[in-house]
Design a protein around this motif. Sequence first.
Motif, PDB file in Angstrom:
ATOM      1  N   LEU A   3     -37.392  86.349  -3.074  1.00 41.14           N
ATOM      2  CA  LEU A   3     -36.175  86.475  -2.284  1.00 41.14           C
ATOM      3  C   LEU A   3     -36.559  86.680  -0.824  1.00 41.14           C
ATOM      4  N   GLU A   4     -36.337  85.665   0.003  1.00 40.21           N
ATOM      5  CA  GLU A   4     -36.771  85.753   1.394  1.00 40.21           C
ATOM      6  C   GLU A   4     -35.629  86.025   2.364  1.00 40.21           C
ATOM      7  N   HIS A   5     -34.473  85.427   2.145  1.00 41.90           N
ATOM      8  CA  HIS A   5     -33.379  85.542   3.113  1.00 41.90           C
ATOM      9  C   HIS A   5     -32.646  86.876   2.956  1.00 41.90           C
ATOM     10  N   PRO A   6     -32.331  87.568   4.065  1.00 49.19           N
ATOM     11  CA  PRO A   6     -31.671  88.876   3.974  1.00 49.19           C
ATOM     12  C   PRO A   6     -30.237  88.808   3.447  1.00 49.19           C
ATOM     13  N   GLN A   7     -29.644  87.611   3.445  1.00 48.85           N
ATOM     14  CA  GLN A   7     -28.260  87.481   2.986  1.00 48.85           C
ATOM     15  C   GLN A   7     -28.178  86.962   1.547  1.00 48.85           C
ATOM     16  N   ILE A   8     -29.175  87.262   0.755  1.00 43.76           N
ATOM     17  CA  ILE A   8     -29.133  86.950  -0.680  1.00 43.76           C
ATOM     18  C   ILE A   8     -28.522  88.137  -1.409  1.00 43.76           C
ATOM     19  N   THR A   9     -27.564  87.864  -2.263  1.00 45.10           N
ATOM     20  CA  THR A   9     -26.942  88.895  -3.092  1.00 45.10           C
ATOM     21  C   THR A   9     -27.339  88.646  -4.540  1.00 45.10           C
ATOM     22  N   ILE A  10     -27.780  89.714  -5.228  1.00 46.31           N
ATOM     23  CA  ILE A  10     -28.215  89.573  -6.618  1.00 46.31           C
ATOM     24  C   ILE A  10     -27.556  90.669  -7.450  1.00 46.31           C
ATOM     25  N   THR A  11     -27.017  90.315  -8.594  1.00 48.36           N
ATOM     26  CA  THR A  11     -26.287  91.287  -9.410  1.00 48.36           C
ATOM     27  C   THR A  11     -27.248  92.143 -10.235  1.00 48.36           C
ATOM     28  N   ASN A  12     -26.786  93.342 -10.579  1.00 49.21           N
ATOM     29  CA  ASN A  12     -27.597  94.247 -11.394  1.00 49.21           C
ATOM     30  C   ASN A  12     -27.826  93.661 -12.785  1.00 49.21           C
ATOM     31  N   GLY A  13     -26.839  92.948 -13.294  1.00 50.45           N
ATOM     32  CA  GLY A  13     -26.989  92.318 -14.603  1.00 50.45           C
ATOM     33  C   GLY A  13     -28.134  91.324 -14.616  1.00 50.45           C
ATOM     34  N   LEU A  14     -28.270  90.559 -13.535  1.00 52.77           N
ATOM     35  CA  LEU A  14     -29.373  89.602 -13.447  1.00 52.77           C
ATOM     36  C   LEU A  14     -30.707  90.327 -13.314  1.00 52.77           C
ATOM     37  N   LEU A  15     -30.741  91.366 -12.470  1.00 60.08           N
ATOM     38  CA  LEU A  15     -31.979  92.125 -12.312  1.00 60.08           C
ATOM     39  C   LEU A  15     -32.434  92.700 -13.651  1.00 60.08           C
ATOM     40  N   MET A  16     -31.484  93.200 -14.426  1.00 59.92           N
ATOM     41  CA  MET A  16     -31.818  93.775 -15.726  1.00 59.92           C
ATOM     42  C   MET A  16     -32.442  92.724 -16.640  1.00 59.92           C
ATOM     43  N   GLN A  17     -31.857  91.532 -16.665  1.00 60.39           N
ATOM     44  CA  GLN A  17     -32.392  90.494 -17.544  1.00 60.39           C
ATOM     45  C   GLN A  17     -33.740  89.976 -17.053  1.00 60.39           C
ATOM     46  N   LEU A  18     -33.916  89.874 -15.747  1.00 59.09           N
ATOM     47  CA  LEU A  18     -35.198  89.433 -15.207  1.00 59.09           C
ATOM     48  C   LEU A  18     -36.303  90.413 -15.585  1.00 59.09           C
ATOM     49  N   VAL A  19     -36.021  91.717 -15.452  1.00 54.21           N
ATOM     50  CA  VAL A  19     -37.007  92.734 -15.799  1.00 54.21           C
ATOM     51  C   VAL A  19     -37.313  92.690 -17.287  1.00 54.21           C
ATOM     52  N   GLN A  20     -36.279  92.523 -18.118  1.00 50.70           N
ATOM     53  CA  GLN A  20     -36.492  92.476 -19.566  1.00 50.70           C
ATOM     54  C   GLN A  20     -37.362  91.291 -19.972  1.00 50.70           C
ATOM     55  N   HIS A  21     -37.297  90.211 -19.219  1.00 53.61           N
ATOM     56  CA  HIS A  21     -38.123  89.030 -19.505  1.00 53.61           C
ATOM     57  C   HIS A  21     -39.436  89.055 -18.724  1.00 53.61           C
ATOM     58  N   LYS A  22     -39.743  90.212 -18.103  1.00 55.75           N
ATOM     59  CA  LYS A  22     -40.989  90.408 -17.361  1.00 55.75           C
ATOM     60  C   LYS A  22     -41.156  89.400 -16.220  1.00 55.75           C
ATOM     61  N   THR A  23     -40.040  89.047 -15.606  1.00 55.17           N
ATOM     62  CA  THR A  23     -40.069  88.190 -14.426  1.00 55.17           C
ATOM     63  C   THR A  23     -40.307  89.057 -13.196  1.00 55.17           C
ATOM     64  N   ALA A  24     -41.266  88.681 -12.383  1.00 52.32           N
ATOM     65  CA  ALA A  24     -41.558  89.431 -11.164  1.00 52.32           C
ATOM     66  C   ALA A  24     -40.557  89.047 -10.082  1.00 52.32           C
ATOM     67  N   VAL A  25     -39.842  90.021  -9.557  1.00 55.14           N
ATOM     68  CA  VAL A  25     -38.892  89.793  -8.471  1.00 55.14           C
ATOM     69  C   VAL A  25     -39.540  90.298  -7.183  1.00 55.14           C
ATOM     70  N   ILE A  26     -39.770  89.389  -6.248  1.00 50.90           N
ATOM     71  CA  ILE A  26     -40.503  89.693  -5.022  1.00 50.90           C
ATOM     72  C   ILE A  26     -39.564  89.584  -3.826  1.00 50.90           C
ATOM     73  N   THR A  27     -39.494  90.633  -3.016  1.00 50.70           N
ATOM     74  CA  THR A  27     -38.674  90.601  -1.808  1.00 50.70           C
ATOM     75  C   THR A  27     -39.565  90.465  -0.574  1.00 50.70           C
ATOM     76  N   CYS A  28     -39.010  89.866   0.476  1.00 47.17           N
ATOM     77  CA  CYS A  28     -39.785  89.616   1.696  1.00 47.17           C
ATOM     78  C   CYS A  28     -39.198  90.379   2.877  1.00 47.17           C
ATOM     79  N   ASP A  29     -40.041  90.624   3.888  1.00 48.92           N
ATOM     80  CA  ASP A  29     -39.602  91.344   5.076  1.00 48.92           C
ATOM     81  C   ASP A  29     -39.136  90.371   6.163  1.00 48.92           C
ATOM     82  N   LYS A  30     -38.912  90.888   7.369  1.00 54.63           N
ATOM     83  CA  LYS A  30     -38.411  90.054   8.465  1.00 54.63           C
ATOM     84  C   LYS A  30     -39.416  89.004   8.921  1.00 54.63           C
ATOM     85  N   GLN A  31     -40.691  89.241   8.617  1.00 52.88           N
ATOM     86  CA  GLN A  31     -41.735  88.257   8.952  1.00 52.88           C
ATOM     87  C   GLN A  31     -41.941  87.261   7.818  1.00 52.88           C
ATOM     88  N   HIS A  32     -41.053  87.319   6.800  1.00 44.90           N
ATOM     89  CA  HIS A  32     -41.074  86.402   5.657  1.00 44.90           C
ATOM     90  C   HIS A  32     -42.278  86.621   4.753  1.00 44.90           C
TER      91      HIS A  32
END
Length: 300
Positions: free
Chosen positions: A45-74
């Motif tokens: 997730l690079e863009h600051p205007q990305i919205t992600i639901t808690n339900g999706l985060l829960m399922q991503l974690v349960q499937h051991k998907t790595a969710v990576i966030t980026c800073d202002k320098q991308h």
Amino acid sequence: MIKRTLFFSNPAYLSTRNEQLVVSFPDSEKQDVTVPIEDLGYVVLEHPQITITNGLLMQLVQHKTAVITCDKQHLPTGFLQPLAGHSEQTERMRYQLNASVPLKKQLWQQTVVAKIDNQANHFLARGKNALRLKRYARSVSSGDLGNQEALAAAFYFQNLFAIAGFSRNRKAMAPNNLLNYGYAILRAITARALVSSGLLPSVGIFHRNKYNAYCLADDVMEPYRPYVDAVVYDIVESGCNIEALNTSIKKDLLLIPAMDVVIDGKRSPLMNAMSRTTASLYECFEGGRRKLLYPEFASY
């Protein structure tokens, strides 16, 4: 199975429906896009205007998907991981925490030798003289008391790129920016594999900085760094502008999890090889084996 990497650099709304990741574009007429969550290994997730639901985060974690966030320098700056990554997690962590100092020194010695050997083989693949690196690898003692890793790294980066005055420094001249991005992706791959093997990424065998939450990941990823270096080397040699991390360069670096490596004499995607490495590390902690399983960089 090779897991997919999704990269989001524009505003988007991410949710879930029927075990699928749903990508919506509120400010666009584009149709929604769906992707099976079970196919995903990494979501960046690079863009600051990305919205992600808690339900999706829960399922991503349960499937051991790595969710990576980026800073202002991308650059990747955060990593979401599950609290419970393995059914035997408590027992495995106990073995890790009770590992003796001599065992840790032996494991670090193996890690440094594997890293320097891979750096040497990368040199050979580029037609460069690797004798000095091979000599460093042969000189590594238990715990690397002579700090051969640092000596090898200094020589390696001074001679890898045909760029006058280049040295490895996180905030220095390009292509340090590309290396930083690639290593951050590699760190997330390593942390994901460690959690899946039931180990604590924060308790290292050599790195022990109290401000570093990924000491063990930083240990285990060392022999894999030359694969990132190889991708960056190809980008530099292509002649494209490397002063800024553009979309094309990021696309190449985000292919790192799926790139082929040779481990135990067989070809494997890097992310799968990393899982074999972390599994072998647990077996060393548990006492079932004495040698870590690391990939060997092909020198041809």
